[in-house]
Design a protein around this motif. Structure first.
Motif, PDB file in Angstrom:
ATOM      1  N   GLU A 372     -31.281 -27.866   5.859  1.00  0.00           N
ATOM      2  CA  GLU A 372     -30.789 -28.481   4.623  1.00  0.00           C
ATOM      3  C   GLU A 372     -29.584 -27.689   4.104  1.00  0.00           C
ATOM      4  O   GLU A 372     -28.579 -28.256   3.683  1.00  0.00           O
TER       5      GLU A 372
ATOM      6  N   GLN C 269     -27.132 -34.359  -2.785  1.00  0.00           N
ATOM      7  CA  GLN C 269     -27.493 -33.806  -1.485  1.00  0.00           C
ATOM      8  C   GLN C 269     -27.840 -34.911  -0.472  1.00  0.00           C
ATOM      9  O   GLN C 269     -27.489 -34.812   0.701  1.00  0.00           O
ATOM     10  N   HIS C 273     -25.839 -34.967   2.949  1.00  0.00           N
ATOM     11  CA  HIS C 273     -26.510 -34.799   4.242  1.00  0.00           C
ATOM     12  C   HIS C 273     -26.224 -35.982   5.169  1.00  0.00           C
ATOM     13  O   HIS C 273     -26.094 -35.796   6.378  1.00  0.00           O
TER      14      HIS C 273
END
Lengths: 396, 377, 373
Positions: A372, C269, C273
């Motif tokens: 991540e 995020q 991603h």
């Protein structure tokens, strides 16, 4: 896809000859415990050192070879070919500690440690992560308080691989709690035999103790064991961490290739087109990974900016996870049998246990900056996307 | 939770199926028709449904419904979508615009709108999204300013399905620019023919007329068009969407479509290929996973439980089912599936909007995570 | 593989500039609305810039370059989606004549092709377009003449071609023949595909008489057809790599600008991603396709061709799926360009064999050759 030029070919043959003459045979049968493995590796490292091959990437003046990346890769390839032991337990010393000292250490520190590292007399471990500072490493809270010509260190480190057998530790501490968190960190070289240190192995999901916790209570570290200036540790540790890329990934590819071959054998035994196609798909991806690493190394060698190490890490770690998942499915209940006791997690060959490979693959997606975090790095540093708005910089 | 349908439910499904098979050609796709023809045929068809009490079965009897159990509605949803969703835009009227009016409408609004919806002689569109208010719906900027007995509406809506053929628009507009953005929104039930409303096409990768944008320029509507109290529109919508999160039974459509792919493969003797079987079977598994999750939602509703977690889990599973089936179509049918208007192509049109329209997949996961993590998230 | 690849870099820059100038998507949108989907002027420029003769020998008007350079041009064409029959002419048409033709045939057909005066393609598959299916075009001997009948499916740029190489059943063998697209008995049925940036056709042959000079091959024709399909697969992989690069760029540009919830969506995020995954798909595809292109004719060529063809097809479609997800609603408006890539990826994934087919080819390679590793 390197093609050796004449010099490289000569280098390759020279190293191959050395291996032929000196590399131990049948050592895998003796590597039945961690201590036995350590002895085998230490003895092999000393042999390498005696012939000048122990630290190809170091400058010659410290006992290295100033080897080019291509030469280092050649040595890795030849190691695999000859089945020589990998000196994994000395990796933190030979690679991370050395890289840090060579770039930021004082001359005195280099002279003090590098010869011992080369001789296999110093095992190093890393003291970065803490229970409250994992992905957010800069939130670390282990304190080092200056007291004359020494620091007094209190705190706890976690996930320190091999700390229970290590002599020294690359340690990050907070020296200034009153500045933004990245600016108050100092890099110390900790002697693990100092009073006030307690080391406890953490039993991992594999049932073994790869990782340790390190507890420090009023531990004294001389100021001469500080790397760089006070409060500049964050910058320095980036070097330590970035050395994880490079030729050190090659054993990983070797292992994946080995696993691919094992999967192929299984698929052929199953005998369906589907199983063979699945195995072939992984073969394709391992070939791509290998090519990607070669290219990344080349870019690094020619000074083109990388930042690709994050791409590499995400790709190989998840490939490893997908591959072993598919293998477990193919292998059926046989692969559910517990593995035998002895294993070397950093081995560059497949040891026959899909379970072991599978469960260990999570260490690749979590350790060294989770995937991540890596994807954030790719998004922000490579693609230039805006950062996640953060709560005001806080120190814990 | 049990997996068997009762005899009554099975009988209902059989009756419904026979009726639909008799009325509609095999594999008929209402959404493949040109918009006007679609509206006309759909309108005629829903009146047949209405006559049989199958248009608003879940509504209370007083508003033209038959207060049927949730399971009956689910059977209805599956069979409708298996037959090309002949209700087209009407399922929206029935499933939540009507219920919104039941919840918050004045007696006059109820009398007028609910009667028409339950008879199936009116088509609605939904004026929610705006160019800068997509996932972030509460950021909408279309304004409705009170002026005596009227509101004056200005702004732009996009992605408005059916706007070109609808009679009414269920519109969200800002009535208060102060304070939290969620707290300044009201609902208006606006006739699309009102002067100042301009409907245009958005040229999309889907069939023509799939989406519109709607411009509001000094549109005057009587204050009696407002649904519920001023500035409470967002919470009304949220309550209703929370009750109605299962939407169109797209997983059932995908499963039926997968059957057609399997037939296609069988005709070409591909079913002894292990890779083909794997692909078909895992796609089927994705459809059935979504189906079982939606059954769980209905089961929880029937038992008076809050189906929060299962409803969000179902929505993500339904998106996945459509995507996996779409993928299977392309994998198995090859270039033949890429010919325009092939049936792989029509599935592609459905799958491409899955997980974007009506709340993105990411937003659905956020919602699911919020329910699971509660205040910890 | 050269780390400092200045020649290729220059070629890339000049190719990109030409395509950016002449075929931005604003122009592309006009071209794809026409029945031919072809810009004759740009094709003439392609000939002038030497793209058509890159890999042809100097003896037939080429420059004798390698696939290393051709790869650059194909990537850039994929990036721009320019509807130019370069792969059809150079990789398929000229490729077939170079592999299977004699000197006379090469001298007769290739100089005009290198000069952009003629366009060629190859019809290598059955009506289904699947390479593994038995061919549905066949050669027969009638009164001493060779006659071609049947159909070839999903042929690229057949509607533009002056001539095409057709693979047809010839008794127990495969025949490779050159067919004049205007010859009596040739009918080109244009196809309407979801991908609007290319034009494919079914080509029907109704007793087309083939002159002796137009019969190619004579060696291992089955292997020659296989080799042409391999090259076609790698060309598609390179095209995909070009497209992937542009998909990453445009998606990142969009999410870095678009705001929701008071933030750029690229700062979330989940979206970031997605973008990281796009880059990983793009980079891994790039090394695969380039390794294949650089390895043509080498020991591991068939293996790398299968690796690149299987991997890039999946990667490109997956990337466009992610990209449309990042664009959200506007991703399926006609106004934004991203859907062109999505549909192009879908067709590319199927043309000249889908990823499963290529993995099966890899299986065959691995079985045949040494064990993996």
């Amino acid at each position: 896809m390197f093609d050796d030029d004449a010099d490289l070919q000569a280098f390759r043959l020279r190293y191959r000859e050395f291996l032929h003459e000196f590399a131990p045979h049948g050592w895998r049968a003796h590597a039945t415990t961690t201590d036995a493995t350590l002895d085998i590796q230490r003895s092999w490292l000393r042999t390498l050192a005696a012939h000048g091959w122990a630290a190809p990437h170091w400058p010659a003046e410290y006992g290295g070879m100033d080897a080019t990346l291509a030469e280092q890769i050649v040595m890795q390839q030849e190691n695999s070919r000859a089945g020589a032991p990998a000196v994994t337990m000395f990796g933190m010393a030979l690679v991370h500690a050395a890289a840090t000292l060579l770039e930021f250490g004082s001359e005195e520190q280099r002279r003090r440690h590098l010869p011992h590292i080369l001789q296999g007399d110093e095992i190093w471990c890393q003291g970065f992560s803490e229970p409250g500072a994992g992905s957010d490493l800069a939130a670390l809270s282990t304190r080092a308080v200056r007291d004359g010509d020494r620091y007094i260190v209190n705190g706890q480190k976690i996930w320190s691989s091999g700390a229970d057998r290590a002599d020294r530790c690359l340690l990050l501490c907070r020296t200034d709690p009153d500045v933004p968190k990245h600016q108050g960190i100092t890099f110390l070289l900790l002697d693990l035999r100092s009073p006030g240190i307690e080391i406890r192995p953490i039993v991992s999901l594999l049932g073994s103790g790869e990782f340790c916790e390190v507890f420090m209570t009023d531990v004294v570290v001389p100021v001469t064991d500080r790397v760089g200036e006070e409060n500049e540790g964050w910058h320095i540790c980036q070097t330590t961490l970035s050395t994880e890329r490079g030729p050190y990934l090659l054993p990983v590819v070797n292992k994946l290739r080995d696993e691919c071959a094992a999967m192929w054998t299984m698929a052929e035994a199953i005998g369906t087109d589907h199983a063979a196609q699945v195995a072939a798909g992984f073969h394709a991806e391992v070939a791509i990974l290998s090519e990607l690493i070669d290219r990344t190394l080349l870019q690094a060698a020619f000074g083109k900016s990388g930042n690709e190490s994050s791409i590499l890490k995400v790709y190989y770690s998840e490939l490893s996870q997908r591959l072993t998942t598919a293998a477990l499915e193919m292998a059926g209940l046989d692969a559910q049998l517990a593995w035998t006791e002895a294993f070397d997690l950093n081995s560059d060959t497949f040891d026959g246990s899909w379970g072991l490979s599978h469960y260990w693959s999570w260490s690749w997606t979590i350790a060294g900056g989770s995937n991540e975090i890596q994807r954030n790095i790719i998004g922000e540093r490579v693609l230039g996307l805006p950062r996640e708005p953060r709560p005001e910089a806080r120190r814990s | 939770m049990h997996f068997d349908f009762s005899d009554d439910e099975l009988a209902f499904r059989k009756e419904l199926k026979e009726f639909l098979d008799g009325e509609l050609p095999v594999y008929f796709e209402f959404f493949d028709l040109p918009p006007e023809e679609r509206a006309e045929r759909s309108m005629a068809f829903v009146q047949l449904l209405s006559e049989r009490g199958w248009l608003t079965p879940a509504w209370p009897v007083e508003y033209g419904g038959s207060a049927q159990a949730p399971w009956q509605q689910m059977i209805l949803a599956e069979e409708m979508v298996a037959h090309g969703e002949p209700r087209t835009g009407q399922y929206m009227n029935v499933n939540w615009i009507g219920p919104a009016i039941i919840l918050a409408g004045t007696p006059e609004q109820k009398a007028y709108h609910l009667t028409r919806i339950s008879k199936g002689d009116v088509l609605w569109c939904q004026g929610f999204s705006e160019p800068d208010a997509g996932s972030d719906l509460a950021a909408l900027r279309t304004t409705a300013v009170r002026d005596g007995d009227e509101y004056v509406i200005n702004g732009e809506k996009i992605w408005t399905s059916n706007a070109g053929i609808a009679e009414f628009c269920f519109l969200l507009a800002r009535t208060n620019a102060e304070g939290r953005k969620q707290d300044g929104i009201s609902i208006f039930l606006v006739p699309v023919a009102t002067p100042g409303i301009e409907v245009g096409d958005i040229e999309s990768v889907l069939h023509p007329g799939a989406f519109h944008h709607v411009l509001f320029t000094d549109v005057r509507v009587p204050a009696s068009c407002r649904l519920g109290p001023e500035n409470e529109g967002f919470s009304i919508v949220r309550t209703l969407l929370a009750n109605e999160r299962t939407g169109v039974a797209r997983y059932h459509r995908a499963a039926g479509y997968l059957d057609r792919i399997a037939t296609w493969c069988a005709e070409r003797d591909l079913l002894d290929d292990s890779a083909v079987i794997e692909t078909l079977a895992s796609a089927r598994a994705a459809c059935e996973a979504a189906r079982l999750l939606v059954y769980q939602v209905y089961d929880e509703k029937t038992r008076g439980l809050d189906p929060d977690v299962s409803a969000w889990a179902y929505r993500t599973a339904a998106v996945r089912a459509e995507r996996v089936v779409n993928e299977a179509a392309f994998t198995l049918m090859g270039a033949e599936g890429l010919a325009r208007h092939s049936f792989a192509d029509s599935q592609f049109e459905w799958a491409v909007t899955a997980g974007v329209a009506g709340g993105s997949y990411e937003m659905q996961l956020n919602s699911l995570a919020r329910v699971l993590l509660g205040s910890k998230g | 593989m050269e780390p400092n690849d200045e020649l290729a870099d220059e070629l890339r820059a000049s190719t990109r500039k030409a395509l950016d100038d002449r075929m931005p998507t604003s122009v592309l949108r006009g071209v794809i609305d026409t029945d031919d989907r072809f810009d004759r002027g740009l094709y003439a420029l392609a000939a002038d810039l030497g793209w058509l003769g890159l890999t042809l020998p100097e003896s037939v008007g080429g420059v004798g370059g390698t696939w290393h350079e051709l790869a650059v041009v194909i990537e850039e064409l994929g990036r721009s989606m320019a509807p130019l029959p370069v792969v059809s002419s150079v990789v398929l048409g000229a490729g077939a004549v170079l592999l299977a033709g004699d000197d006379d045939q090469q001298q007769r057909l290739l100089p005009d092709l290198a000069g952009g005066r003629t366009i060629a393609t190859a019809a290598l598959t059955a009506a289904s377009g699947r390479p593994a299916d038995g061919l549905t075009a066949r050669l027969e001997r009638r009164d001493g003449a060779v006659v071609l009948s049947g159909v070839s499916g999903f042929v690229t740029d057949a509607h533009l071609a002056t001539w095409m190489v057709v693979a047809a059943v010839d008794g127990a063998d495969v025949g490779l023949v050159v067919v004049d697209a205007a010859a009596p008995g040739v009918r080109i049925e244009r196809l309407d595909t979801t991908d609007v940036t290319r034009r494919l056709a079914h080509v029907h042959f109704d007793g087309v008489v083939i002159e002796a000079v137009d019969v190619l091959g004579g060696g291992d024709n089955v292997e020659m057809r296989r080799e042409l399909l391999r090259r076609a697969g790698v060309a598609i992989a390179l095209d995909s790599v070009g497209g992937l690069g542009r998909v990453v760029e445009t998606t990142v540009e969009y999410v870095a600008e678009r705001e929701q919830f008071g933030r750029k969506v690229g700062s979330f995020q989940a979206v970031k991603h997605h973008c990281a995954n796009l880059l990983i798909l793009s980079e891994t595809s790039r090394v695969a396709a380039r390794a294949a292109a650089d390895g043509i004719g080498g020991a591991r060529w068939p293996e790398w061709a299968a690796v690149a063809s299987s991997y890039c097809g999946d990667a490109y479609t997956e990337a466009t799926r992610i990209a449309v997800q990042c664009f959200g609603g506007v991703g399926f408006t006609w106004e934004y360009d991203i859907h062109f890539f999505m549909k192009r990826a879908r067709l590319s994934q199927q043309l000249f064999g889908n990823p499963t087919h290529h993995r099966q080819l890899l299986v065959d390679e691995l079985r045949f050759a040494t064990p993996v590793g």
